[in-house]
Design an enzyme around this catalytic site. Structure first.
Site, mmCIF file in Angstrom:
data_model
loop_
_atom_site.group_PDB
_atom_site.id
_atom_site.type_symbol
_atom_site.label_atom_id
_atom_site.label_comp_id
_atom_site.label_asym_id
_atom_site.label_seq_id
_atom_site.Cartn_x
_atom_site.Cartn_y
_atom_site.Cartn_z
ATOM 1 N N HIS A 121 3.580 4.959 2.799
ATOM 2 C CA HIS A 121 4.781 4.640 3.585
ATOM 3 C C HIS A 121 6.047 5.251 2.974
ATOM 4 O O HIS A 121 7.148 4.815 3.265
ATOM 5 C CB HIS A 121 4.957 3.127 3.678
ATOM 6 C CG HIS A 121 3.749 2.396 4.162
ATOM 7 N ND1 HIS A 121 3.192 2.652 5.385
ATOM 8 C CD2 HIS A 121 2.981 1.434 3.588
ATOM 9 C CE1 HIS A 121 2.119 1.868 5.549
ATOM 10 N NE2 HIS A 121 1.972 1.130 4.474
ATOM 11 N N HIS A 158 -0.045 1.266 9.738
ATOM 12 C CA HIS A 158 -1.325 1.729 9.202
ATOM 13 C C HIS A 158 -2.202 2.270 10.330
ATOM 14 O O HIS A 158 -3.401 2.431 10.161
ATOM 15 C CB HIS A 158 -2.071 0.593 8.512
ATOM 16 C CG HIS A 158 -1.235 -0.181 7.560
ATOM 17 N ND1 HIS A 158 -0.520 -1.291 7.942
ATOM 18 C CD2 HIS A 158 -0.970 0.002 6.253
ATOM 19 C CE1 HIS A 158 0.138 -1.756 6.897
ATOM 20 N NE2 HIS A 158 -0.112 -0.999 5.866
ATOM 21 N N GLY A 209 0.822 -1.189 0.000
ATOM 22 C CA GLY A 209 0.000 0.000 0.000
ATOM 23 C C GLY A 209 0.861 1.246 0.000
ATOM 24 O O GLY A 209 1.982 1.244 0.512
ATOM 25 N N SER A 210 0.341 2.338 -0.574
ATOM 26 C CA SER A 210 1.054 3.619 -0.509
ATOM 27 C C SER A 210 0.834 4.245 0.864
ATOM 28 O O SER A 210 0.080 3.737 1.677
ATOM 29 C CB SER A 210 0.570 4.537 -1.623
ATOM 30 O OG SER A 210 0.961 4.016 -2.878
#
Lengths: 332, 332
Positions: A56, A218, A53-54
């Site tokens: 990070h 997250h 996932g973006s």
């Protein structure tokens, strides 16, 4: 929502346009949201891909380039990329020596990378996978069976990237990568939540004088929520479980990585590094190399994580090898 | 106050301990709060020193090393260092070729560096000074007569550092530095305030859907406070006065620097870079080099600044020269 964005739905696509514009030696496939090393595939070199996932950043797109990754697959914010992206990247970076998938241990990422590996095998590309699971905070979490993959991923991508650059075989590069994960432990702490652009409000509520110990990248819950403490106590809270887990022992040499989660400035990270260094020194553990900065983040979350990697001479040599990526660069 | 600190009074001193522990090739004088290149003084090379209030990290301590600064003098947060610090650093880095002072245009910094230069001259060290004043937002400000020195300082320290490394004379290095300042323009925007540790509360109040256009790096007021806008409009607000001021013209080649103010994550900076790149392209201005990241910050402030430097072939060659500092590193 205090963010420099346009439409929340376009954040990842527009950031990829920025990466492409700022780094002419990278290539971006906007349809598949993949960042490539400009000269991929490299004949005879094992291809390294990662992704997730973006949110990070710089992980993973900022670690693409000579000496590190050949490609990074970008999902939407905090959402795994789909198998089609990983398959596309796998085929594109294969130079005949096979491809290593570097996967953080989150259920969606693991499943989708596995599917992509199977599909790639059908097209004749040899694929091995290594999964990072270095977070000692919790055994299972919101999005994970087993431990979460966090800071070790950064160190692993650098070290495995150097091994691949030496034209080691796929099995050899995978072995080095697994050695990194097996010898690395991490834990993080949040002083604020993060805000996912599409939601427009903080993922969780945290009082001005509270902190979440063992938080995930997250915003997943950690071990406990406690009153905000001085940096020296926070360093203790993070290092005690890390040191006990491997366990790290007197005389060990480590790479010490103090990571910012996105909203914490560098002056605080150096102050934390000082606290971490004092504890390591008291335990007779020698920091052979260090890394301080925001390298695996959680959007605008304030906080930090600490990663220790027990490093052999060989791992240190691979760490020192030249690298040229947007976020880590030396020797080239 | 969501900060990783111990006693607010010790933030700078403890961060310096962290810098020393993390970077064995630097040397820190804790009494005078000076970060030195480990091998200073270098015989025959012009010594470069800068400094200012802390809270802008990595500026300046993170830019000490081969190819950039020889020393950085650290004041308390948002407070100028005192002349004694600059004098000490000046004497320590003089290798017989003289010393250049790189000073951001704030009243206290300018006055204290001037006094240090006079005292150094009395001890026989030749000193020249260059003052950066690249911020187009306001003419005078809370702490400034004339324009404030901001992002150009980062580019100047890199480029002048490379010129000094070539063993150019003090006058030649100062001329290159002045050329950088004369051809650079900047402007910033804040989406949140910053919080000075000793105060414990935000320096100014900014609503969740407001922004301060033209903010200074200490939270000084800018041109106006307006409703939060999409990134593309923010890029317009920043670039219009920058482009008009030099002015930059069709065909110019520039180094484009999108800087984070401390609390804004990289994904948003790349998104902003994309908006900036589109505007420059529409104006026929060519980005020859780029820099994206938090390099001159304002503690935990969310926001960004944009700096454009019109760069000759010579400036670009100096920009590309090897550098090895904590925050900027390539080629070594």
């Amino acid at each position: 929502m205090n963010k420099l964005i346009n439409d929340p739905a376009d954040v990842v696509a527009e950031a990829l346009l920025g990466i492409e514009a700022a780094h002419p030696d990278l290539r971006v496939d906007h349809q598949h949201k993949i960042v490539y090393r400009g000269d991929a595939p490299r004949r005879g070199k094992v291809g390294l891909i990662s992704g997730g996932g973006s949110g990070h950043e710089p992980l993973h797109g900022g670690f693409v380039g000579p000496g590190m990754l050949d490609a990074a697959c970008c999902g939407e914010v905090f959402t795994s990329p789909v198998p089609e992206q990983m398959l596309e990247a796998t085929k594109a970076v294969d130079g005949g020596a096979g491809v290593l998938h570097i996967v953080k241990n989150y259920t969606g990422d693991v499943m989708n990378f596995e599917m992509a590996a199977e599909l790639a095998a059908e097209t004749g590309v040899e694929v091995l996978s290594v999964v990072t699971d270095d977070d000692v905070a919790v055994q299972d979490s919101t999005w994970t069976a087993g431990r979460r993959g966090v800071g070790a991923t950064v160190l692993l991508e650098k070290i495995a990237g150097a091994a691949a650059e030496q034209e080691r075989t796929l099995k050899e590069v995978a072995d080095v990568a697994r050695e990194v994960n097996a010898n690395a432990r991490s834990m993080g702490i949040a002083l604020t939540s993060c805000t996912v652009p599409a939601n427009g409000k903080p993922t969780f509520e945290l009082g001005d004088s509270e902190m979440e110990v063992g938080v995930g990248i997250h915003g997943e819950p950690g071990r406990r929520r406690v009153p905000l403490a001085p940096a020296r106590e926070i360093a203790d809270l993070l290092l005690e479980p890390i040191l006990a887990d491997l366990p790290f022992s007197r005389g060990d040499r480590v790479i010490t990585f103090v990571n910012g989660l996105g909203g914490t400035p560098l002056i605080e990270l150096y102050l934390m590094y000082n606290e971490v260094a004092k504890i390591l020194s008291a335990h007779g553990i020698e920091t052979a190399r260090s890394l301080v900065g925001p390298y695996i983040t959680s959007l605008d979350m304030a906080g930090c994580s600490v990663t220790l990697l027990r490093a052999s001479d060989e791992l240190l040599q691979l760490w020192d090898a030249p690298v040229r990526t947007p976020a880590l660069r030396w020797g080239i």
